[in-house]
Write a protein that holds these residues in place. Structure first.
Motif, PDB file in Angstrom:
ATOM      1  N   ALA A   4       0.837  -1.196   0.000  1.00 33.59           N
ATOM      2  CA  ALA A   4       0.000   0.000   0.000  1.00 33.59           C
ATOM      3  C   ALA A   4       0.871   1.245   0.000  1.00 33.59           C
ATOM      4  CB  ALA A   4      -0.940   0.010   1.195  1.00 33.59           C
ATOM      5  N   LEU A   5       0.467   2.195  -0.801  1.00 37.02           N
ATOM      6  CA  LEU A   5       1.195   3.461  -0.929  1.00 37.02           C
ATOM      7  C   LEU A   5       0.844   4.433   0.185  1.00 37.02           C
ATOM      8  CD1 LEU A   5       2.954   5.464  -2.621  1.00 37.02           C
ATOM      9  CD2 LEU A   5       0.839   6.057  -3.847  1.00 37.02           C
ATOM     10  N   CYS A   6      -0.430   4.493   0.558  1.00 33.89           N
ATOM     11  CA  CYS A   6      -0.828   5.506   1.535  1.00 33.89           C
ATOM     12  C   CYS A   6      -2.211   5.210   2.084  1.00 33.89           C
ATOM     13  CB  CYS A   6      -0.824   6.895   0.900  1.00 33.89           C
ATOM     14  SG  CYS A   6      -2.029   7.084  -0.432  1.00 33.89           S
ATOM     15  N   ILE A   7      -2.506   5.872   3.197  1.00 31.64           N
ATOM     16  CA  ILE A   7      -3.863   5.991   3.715  1.00 31.64           C
ATOM     17  C   ILE A   7      -4.224   7.471   3.684  1.00 31.64           C
ATOM     18  CG2 ILE A   7      -5.419   5.677   5.668  1.00 31.64           C
ATOM     19  CD1 ILE A   7      -3.521   3.544   6.734  1.00 31.64           C
ATOM     20  N   VAL A   8      -5.356   7.792   3.095  1.00 30.46           N
ATOM     21  CA  VAL A   8      -5.894   9.147   3.131  1.00 30.46           C
ATOM     22  C   VAL A   8      -7.180   9.101   3.942  1.00 30.46           C
ATOM     23  CG1 VAL A   8      -6.848  11.052   1.778  1.00 30.46           C
ATOM     24  CG2 VAL A   8      -4.854   9.793   0.936  1.00 30.46           C
ATOM     25  N   GLY A   9      -7.267   9.938   4.968  1.00 32.35           N
ATOM     26  CA  GLY A   9      -8.417   9.938   5.856  1.00 32.35           C
ATOM     27  C   GLY A   9      -9.382  11.069   5.567  1.00 32.35           C
ATOM     28  N   SER A  10     -10.547  10.974   6.191  1.00 34.24           N
ATOM     29  CA  SER A  10     -11.570  12.004   6.084  1.00 34.24           C
ATOM     30  C   SER A  10     -12.453  11.903   7.324  1.00 34.24           C
ATOM     31  CB  SER A  10     -12.413  11.810   4.823  1.00 34.24           C
ATOM     32  OG  SER A  10     -13.562  12.636   4.840  1.00 34.24           O
ATOM     33  N   ASP A  11     -13.067  13.025   7.717  1.00 31.78           N
ATOM     34  CA  ASP A  11     -13.984  13.000   8.853  1.00 31.78           C
ATOM     35  C   ASP A  11     -15.400  12.616   8.442  1.00 31.78           C
ATOM     36  OD1 ASP A  11     -12.031  13.681  10.668  1.00 31.78           O
ATOM     37  OD2 ASP A  11     -12.359  15.839  10.457  1.00 31.78           O
ATOM     38  N   MET A  12     -15.605  12.291   7.175  1.00 29.18           N
ATOM     39  CA  MET A  12     -16.926  11.874   6.728  1.00 29.18           C
ATOM     40  C   MET A  12     -17.338  10.607   7.468  1.00 29.18           C
ATOM     41  SD  MET A  12     -16.090  10.333   2.924  1.00 29.18           S
ATOM     42  CE  MET A  12     -17.797   9.867   2.674  1.00 29.18           C
ATOM     43  N   GLU A  13     -18.621  10.498   7.776  1.00 30.20           N
ATOM     44  CA  GLU A  13     -19.110   9.373   8.560  1.00 30.20           C
ATOM     45  C   GLU A  13     -19.405   8.174   7.666  1.00 30.20           C
ATOM     46  OE1 GLU A  13     -22.499  10.860  10.674  1.00 30.20           O
ATOM     47  OE2 GLU A  13     -21.259  11.789  12.243  1.00 30.20           O
ATOM     48  N   VAL A  14     -18.990   7.011   8.144  1.00 28.79           N
ATOM     49  CA  VAL A  14     -19.269   5.748   7.474  1.00 28.79           C
ATOM     50  C   VAL A  14     -19.948   4.844   8.496  1.00 28.79           C
ATOM     51  CG1 VAL A  14     -18.281   3.765   6.283  1.00 28.79           C
ATOM     52  CG2 VAL A  14     -17.282   6.028   5.947  1.00 28.79           C
ATOM     53  N   TYR A  15     -21.038   4.215   8.091  1.00 26.56           N
ATOM     54  CA  TYR A  15     -21.839   3.422   9.021  1.00 26.56           C
ATOM     55  C   TYR A  15     -21.479   1.944   8.904  1.00 26.56           C
ATOM     56  CZ  TYR A  15     -24.558   7.680   9.541  1.00 26.56           C
ATOM     57  OH  TYR A  15     -24.938   8.970   9.803  1.00 26.56           O
ATOM     58  N   ARG A  16     -20.977   1.383  10.013  1.00 24.94           N
ATOM     59  CA  ARG A  16     -20.756  -0.052  10.119  1.00 24.94           C
ATOM     60  C   ARG A  16     -21.524  -0.539  11.362  1.00 24.94           C
ATOM     61  NH1 ARG A  16     -19.894   0.863   5.638  1.00 24.94           N
ATOM     62  NH2 ARG A  16     -18.008   0.455   4.410  1.00 24.94           N
ATOM     63  N   GLU A  17     -20.910  -1.288  12.261  1.00 22.21           N
ATOM     64  CA  GLU A  17     -21.608  -1.604  13.513  1.00 22.21           C
ATOM     65  C   GLU A  17     -21.869  -0.337  14.307  1.00 22.21           C
ATOM     66  OE1 GLU A  17     -19.015  -3.419  12.494  1.00 22.21           O
ATOM     67  OE2 GLU A  17     -19.490  -5.565  12.693  1.00 22.21           O
ATOM     68  N   SER A  18     -20.991   0.647  14.095  1.00 20.08           N
ATOM     69  CA  SER A  18     -21.160   1.971  14.685  1.00 20.08           C
ATOM     70  C   SER A  18     -20.721   2.984  13.637  1.00 20.08           C
ATOM     71  CB  SER A  18     -20.320   2.099  15.961  1.00 20.08           C
ATOM     72  OG  SER A  18     -18.936   1.900  15.656  1.00 20.08           O
ATOM     73  N   ILE A  19     -20.839   4.252  13.963  1.00 17.77           N
ATOM     74  CA  ILE A  19     -20.400   5.292  13.040  1.00 17.77           C
ATOM     75  C   ILE A  19     -18.885   5.445  13.164  1.00 17.77           C
ATOM     76  CG2 ILE A  19     -20.571   7.721  12.417  1.00 17.77           C
ATOM     77  CD1 ILE A  19     -23.392   7.735  13.539  1.00 17.77           C
ATOM     78  N   GLU A  20     -18.191   5.339  12.023  1.00 23.26           N
ATOM     79  CA  GLU A  20     -16.740   5.495  12.007  1.00 23.26           C
ATOM     80  C   GLU A  20     -16.362   6.531  10.957  1.00 23.26           C
ATOM     81  OE1 GLU A  20     -14.375   1.869  12.329  1.00 23.26           O
ATOM     82  OE2 GLU A  20     -16.235   0.705  12.310  1.00 23.26           O
ATOM     83  N   THR A  21     -15.092   6.912  10.957  1.00 25.07           N
ATOM     84  CA  THR A  21     -14.619   7.840   9.933  1.00 25.07           C
ATOM     85  C   THR A  21     -14.086   7.064   8.739  1.00 25.07           C
ATOM     86  OG1 THR A  21     -12.444   7.964  11.002  1.00 25.07           O
ATOM     87  CG2 THR A  21     -14.066   9.649  11.596  1.00 25.07           C
ATOM     88  N   GLY A  22     -14.224   7.682   7.572  1.00 24.56           N
ATOM     89  CA  GLY A  22     -13.839   7.021   6.335  1.00 24.56           C
ATOM     90  C   GLY A  22     -12.376   7.227   5.986  1.00 24.56           C
ATOM     91  N   ALA A  23     -11.910   6.423   5.040  1.00 22.92           N
ATOM     92  CA  ALA A  23     -10.539   6.530   4.561  1.00 22.92           C
ATOM     93  C   ALA A  23     -10.437   5.790   3.230  1.00 22.92           C
ATOM     94  CB  ALA A  23      -9.554   5.936   5.564  1.00 22.92           C
ATOM     95  N   THR A  24      -9.394   6.091   2.486  1.00 24.34           N
ATOM     96  CA  THR A  24      -9.055   5.294   1.312  1.00 24.34           C
ATOM     97  C   THR A  24      -7.673   4.694   1.513  1.00 24.34           C
ATOM     98  OG1 THR A  24      -8.132   7.218   0.160  1.00 24.34           O
ATOM     99  CG2 THR A  24     -10.443   6.658  -0.293  1.00 24.34           C
ATOM    100  N   LEU A  25      -7.493   3.528   0.950  1.00 27.11           N
ATOM    101  CA  LEU A  25      -6.207   2.843   0.948  1.00 27.11           C
ATOM    102  C   LEU A  25      -5.752   2.721  -0.492  1.00 27.11           C
ATOM    103  CD1 LEU A  25      -4.176   1.070   2.775  1.00 27.11           C
ATOM    104  CD2 LEU A  25      -5.369  -0.863   1.733  1.00 27.11           C
ATOM    105  N   MET A  26      -4.573   3.210  -0.791  1.00 23.94           N
ATOM    106  CA  MET A  26      -4.033   3.079  -2.140  1.00 23.94           C
ATOM    107  C   MET A  26      -3.220   1.802  -2.201  1.00 23.94           C
ATOM    108  SD  MET A  26      -3.995   4.632  -5.068  1.00 23.94           S
ATOM    109  CE  MET A  26      -4.284   2.997  -5.718  1.00 23.94           C
ATOM    110  N   ARG A  27      -3.881   0.726  -2.648  1.00 24.66           N
ATOM    111  CA  ARG A  27      -3.242  -0.587  -2.694  1.00 24.66           C
ATOM    112  C   ARG A  27      -2.458  -0.734  -3.997  1.00 24.66           C
ATOM    113  NH1 ARG A  27      -7.120  -5.333  -1.126  1.00 24.66           N
ATOM    114  NH2 ARG A  27      -8.118  -4.799  -3.103  1.00 24.66           N
ATOM    115  N   VAL A  28      -1.292  -1.363  -3.903  1.00 22.46           N
ATOM    116  CA  VAL A  28      -0.401  -1.526  -5.050  1.00 22.46           C
ATOM    117  C   VAL A  28      -0.061  -3.010  -5.178  1.00 22.46           C
ATOM    118  CG1 VAL A  28       1.856  -0.927  -6.024  1.00 22.46           C
ATOM    119  CG2 VAL A  28       0.539   0.792  -4.755  1.00 22.46           C
ATOM    120  N   SER A  29      -0.249  -3.548  -6.387  1.00 19.71           N
ATOM    121  CA  SER A  29       0.002  -4.967  -6.616  1.00 19.71           C
ATOM    122  C   SER A  29       0.254  -5.190  -8.102  1.00 19.71           C
ATOM    123  CB  SER A  29      -1.206  -5.788  -6.157  1.00 19.71           C
ATOM    124  OG  SER A  29      -1.046  -7.158  -6.470  1.00 19.71           O
TER     125      SER A  29
END
Length: 489
Positions: free
Chosen positions: A153-178
């Motif tokens: 993985a190259l990086c993690i980019v975060g955001s305060d945007m809400e993502v709903y799973r078992e609870s409300i969490e903050t979102g992120a993207t993972l730049m996966r390299v393969s």
């Protein structure tokens, strides 16, 4: 080294027929910020490390801007999930931005995980949460440091945007390299749809790109399957030897290149437990640690079935027949190296199995024990007290140590030489769940990402002593037993 805008894209997957994917740009995340940047992975794609500090970097890898030369798409695949075929899985939340060809001629997929919904998302939001991206980011680098084939993985980019799973969490993207994100399930989707021509097109594509030595032979398809069988068998052996449990070995999570792919509820063994289940959602234990080799074989039969339009059933069976012997021989070789033995093969199997049995019965930490075993003394006047005192049943250890010493004597093993080789075969540091959880807690509770970078640096060289980091090699604290990891991410 290049700027972002000058990356050399060569998007071979995007040149396949439309049946294989859906063109899909990422959905932008709001107010992105850098969580962590992996300079070593940047080098793989000829990206200058300083590019990670640019504001544009966050825009490109949060979906706000499109990289020049990229061709974003969502890859189509199906798969067997917990043994049941699901006719369409996605990719529902990851977008292949494109493929960068570096100066050495290597192709690297840039795969944005958490890039938003795609036509394959079903009812999902297509997002990833910061918690799960941290785990994959760190574990993929940990596996690379251990010498185990893996995506990175190259990086993690975060955001305060809400993502709903078992609870409300903050979102992120993972730049996966393969090198590739083609899966067993990529073949399965076309086989089960009766699209034999697409199975052939995909096989020809994968062979030409990743197995060029097989392009010309008339029996290229059986040989291709056999190569995937061999790679998968060796991967399973490496997982078992290091004590890694994947947790979700569905066929859509199996790489056609024999890479470790899709880190979800993974776990490294703490105390040795052959039946360790790292996935809280795996109620039947299908993907327990000791089941992984058999599941690897089962998944390969699913792939072989998907390839039967290109070969006879007998040819497919012949390719599959190489799995068990390859896994067994590679696993024994790896365990012999962990024990510091010069000899491998059937003669040393009892030493391996007897040791694992007493480790299990005495609840011994797998990684700590093997690292400590490098200090075993052959001198009969010394009783290896430190090792012995790890065991509740010291007599069981004494009995095993007696056989171990006989084998070492037979090989004319020298303590100092053996110690060096064993330290190179037995890591001091692994990504224990509690270490990952500490980094996650700091990141999510305090927006402190320093522990992520500290672990990233530590896990690049897990066999080195790194005395200033010795606390990271300690057994897990009691609270770590309460950590539960599920498929939700």
């Amino acid at each position: 080294m290049q700027k972002l805008e000058a990356l050399n894209f060569d998007n071979t997957y995007a040149r396949l027929p439309d049946a294989f994917f859906a063109h899909q740009p990422p959905t932008p995340m709001t107010d992105p910020y850098m969580v962590s940047f992996n300079a070593d992975v940047a080098k793989l794609i000829d990206l200058h490390p300083e590019e990670g500090m640019r504001a544009e970097f966050l825009e490109y890898f949060s979906g706000q801007r499109t990289l020049p030369g990229s061709s974003p798409l969502a890859m189509l695949y199906a798969g067997h999930q917990f043994g049941h075929f699901v006719p369409q899985l996605g990719d529902g939340r990851a977008i292949l931005l494109g493929e960068v060809r570096n100066q050495s001629g290597e192709h690297w997929d840039l795969h944005l995980k958490g890039g938003g919904p795609t036509p394959f998302s079903r009812s999902g939001d297509g997002r990833a949460v910061l918690r799960s991206t941290i785990r994959e980011y760190l574990c993929s680098e940990a596996m690379h440091g251990l010498g185990i084939p893996t995506s990175r993985a190259l990086c993690i980019v975060g955001s305060d945007m809400e993502v709903y799973r078992e609870s409300i969490e903050t979102g992120a993207t993972l730049m996966r390299v393969s090198p590739s994100h083609v899966r067993f399930g990529t073949f399965e989707v076309f086989f089960y749809r009766g699209q034999k021509e697409q199975v052939k097109i995909l096989a020809d594509y994968v062979i030409a790109k990743h197995f060029p030595e097989l392009v010309e032979p008339e029996d290229k398809y059986p040989r291709f399957l056999q190569e995937v069988v061999l790679r998968t068998a060796r991967l399973m052996a490496k997982w078992q030897a290091v004590g890694f449990a994947h947790g979700v070995m569905n066929t859509d999570n199996m790489s056609i290149l024999g890479l470790t792919l899709d880190y979800g509820p993974f776990g490294f063994l703490d105390n040795y437990d052959a039946g360790y289940i790292c996935n809280h959602s795996d109620h039947q234990g299908r993907y327990a640690f000791d089941q992984q080799p058999d599941i690897g074989a089962w998944n390969l039969t699913c792939l072989a079935q998907a390839l039967t339009p290109l070969m006879s059933v007998d040819e497919a069976k012949e390719a599959l027949n190489h799995y068990q012997s390859t896994f067994a021989s590679h696993y024994i070789d790896l365990m012999s190296a962990k024990l510091g033995l010069k000899e491998s093969g059937k003669l040393v199997v009892p030493l391996i199995t007897d040791l694992l049995d007493i480790l299990h019965k005495n609840h011994i930490d797998y990684t700590i024990f093997f690292r400590a075993l490098a200090n075993f003394k052959q001198d009969a006047t010394k009783n290896n007290a430190t090792l012995r005192d790890m065991f509740i049943d010291r007599e069981a250890f004494d009995n095993w140590a007696r056989e171990y010493k006989l084998q070492l004597d037979k090989e004319n093993s020298a303590d100092a030489t053996r110690r060096t080789s064993m330290l190179a075969a037995n890591p001091k540091y692994i990504l224990r769940n509690y270490l990952a959880q500490n980094a996650i807690s700091k990141a999510t509770d305090e927006k402190d990402f320093s522990e992520i970078d500290r672990l990233l640096h530590l896990l690049k060289t897990p066999f080195d002593e790194q005395p200033e980091m010795a606390r990271y090699a300690a057994p897990p604290p009691d609270w770590a037993n309460k950590i539960q990891v599920s498929c939700s991410s």
